[in-house]
Motif scaffolding. Structure first.
Motif, mmCIF file in Angstrom:
data_model
loop_
_atom_site.group_PDB
_atom_site.id
_atom_site.type_symbol
_atom_site.label_atom_id
_atom_site.label_comp_id
_atom_site.label_asym_id
_atom_site.label_seq_id
_atom_site.Cartn_x
_atom_site.Cartn_y
_atom_site.Cartn_z
ATOM 1 N N VAL A 60 -12.527 39.339 -33.017
ATOM 2 C CA VAL A 60 -12.520 40.175 -31.816
ATOM 3 C C VAL A 60 -13.313 39.509 -30.697
ATOM 4 O O VAL A 60 -12.926 39.546 -29.534
ATOM 5 C CB VAL A 60 -13.076 41.578 -32.127
ATOM 6 N N ASP A 61 -14.429 38.874 -31.044
ATOM 7 C CA ASP A 61 -15.242 38.203 -30.034
ATOM 8 C C ASP A 61 -14.462 37.071 -29.354
ATOM 9 O O ASP A 61 -14.600 36.861 -28.149
ATOM 10 C CB ASP A 61 -16.521 37.639 -30.644
ATOM 11 N N ARG B 251 -9.871 36.541 -16.824
ATOM 12 C CA ARG B 251 -10.222 37.397 -15.668
ATOM 13 C C ARG B 251 -11.044 36.616 -14.647
ATOM 14 O O ARG B 251 -10.854 36.755 -13.444
ATOM 15 C CB ARG B 251 -10.980 38.632 -16.132
ATOM 16 N N VAL C 274 -11.187 36.930 -28.897
ATOM 17 C CA VAL C 274 -10.210 37.557 -28.009
ATOM 18 C C VAL C 274 -10.898 38.055 -26.739
ATOM 19 O O VAL C 274 -10.440 37.802 -25.630
ATOM 20 C CB VAL C 274 -9.470 38.718 -28.716
ATOM 21 N N LYS C 275 -12.036 38.738 -26.888
ATOM 22 C CA LYS C 275 -12.760 39.253 -25.731
ATOM 23 C C LYS C 275 -13.238 38.113 -24.837
ATOM 24 O O LYS C 275 -13.119 38.174 -23.613
ATOM 25 C CB LYS C 275 -13.955 40.095 -26.169
ATOM 26 N N ASP C 276 -13.754 37.059 -25.430
ATOM 27 C CA ASP C 276 -14.218 35.903 -24.667
ATOM 28 C C ASP C 276 -13.062 35.273 -23.892
ATOM 29 O O ASP C 276 -13.207 34.940 -22.713
ATOM 30 C CB ASP C 276 -14.849 34.882 -25.613
ATOM 31 N N SER C 277 -11.903 35.150 -24.528
ATOM 32 C CA SER C 277 -10.729 34.587 -23.863
ATOM 33 C C SER C 277 -10.269 35.472 -22.711
ATOM 34 O O SER C 277 -9.946 34.971 -21.620
ATOM 35 C CB SER C 277 -9.581 34.409 -24.856
ATOM 36 N N GLN C 278 -10.265 36.773 -22.913
ATOM 37 C CA GLN C 278 -9.881 37.697 -21.848
ATOM 38 C C GLN C 278 -10.854 37.606 -20.672
ATOM 39 O O GLN C 278 -10.436 37.606 -19.515
ATOM 40 C CB GLN C 278 -9.847 39.135 -22.372
ATOM 41 N N ASP C 279 -12.143 37.521 -20.953
ATOM 42 C CA ASP C 279 -13.142 37.395 -19.893
ATOM 43 C C ASP C 279 -12.927 36.114 -19.083
ATOM 44 O O ASP C 279 -13.035 36.118 -17.855
ATOM 45 C CB ASP C 279 -14.555 37.401 -20.473
ATOM 46 N N LYS C 280 -12.599 35.024 -19.761
ATOM 47 C CA LYS C 280 -12.362 33.756 -19.067
ATOM 48 C C LYS C 280 -11.118 33.833 -18.194
ATOM 49 O O LYS C 280 -11.115 33.337 -17.063
ATOM 50 C CB LYS C 280 -12.258 32.610 -20.073
#
Length: 49
Positions: A29-30, A40, A32-38
């Protein structure tokens, strides 16, 4: 421009990945979240330019 340059404003020093030496790669999950933040962050920089 490659995503790394758009995010950090410089070329990637390593062709292996986006992480600096000593950084721990997030998993699951981390990751995926890190990739989404990048993504954005890249999108926000693109809209400003």
């Amino acid at each position: 421009m490659v995503p790394f340059e758009a995010l950090y404003g410089r070329g990637c020093r390593s062709s292996i990945g986006w992480f600096e030496a000593g950084d721990v790669k997030p998993l699951g999950v981390d990751l995926v979240k890190d990739s989404q933040d990048k993504v954005r962050s890249i999108q926000a920089k693109h809209l400003v330019s």
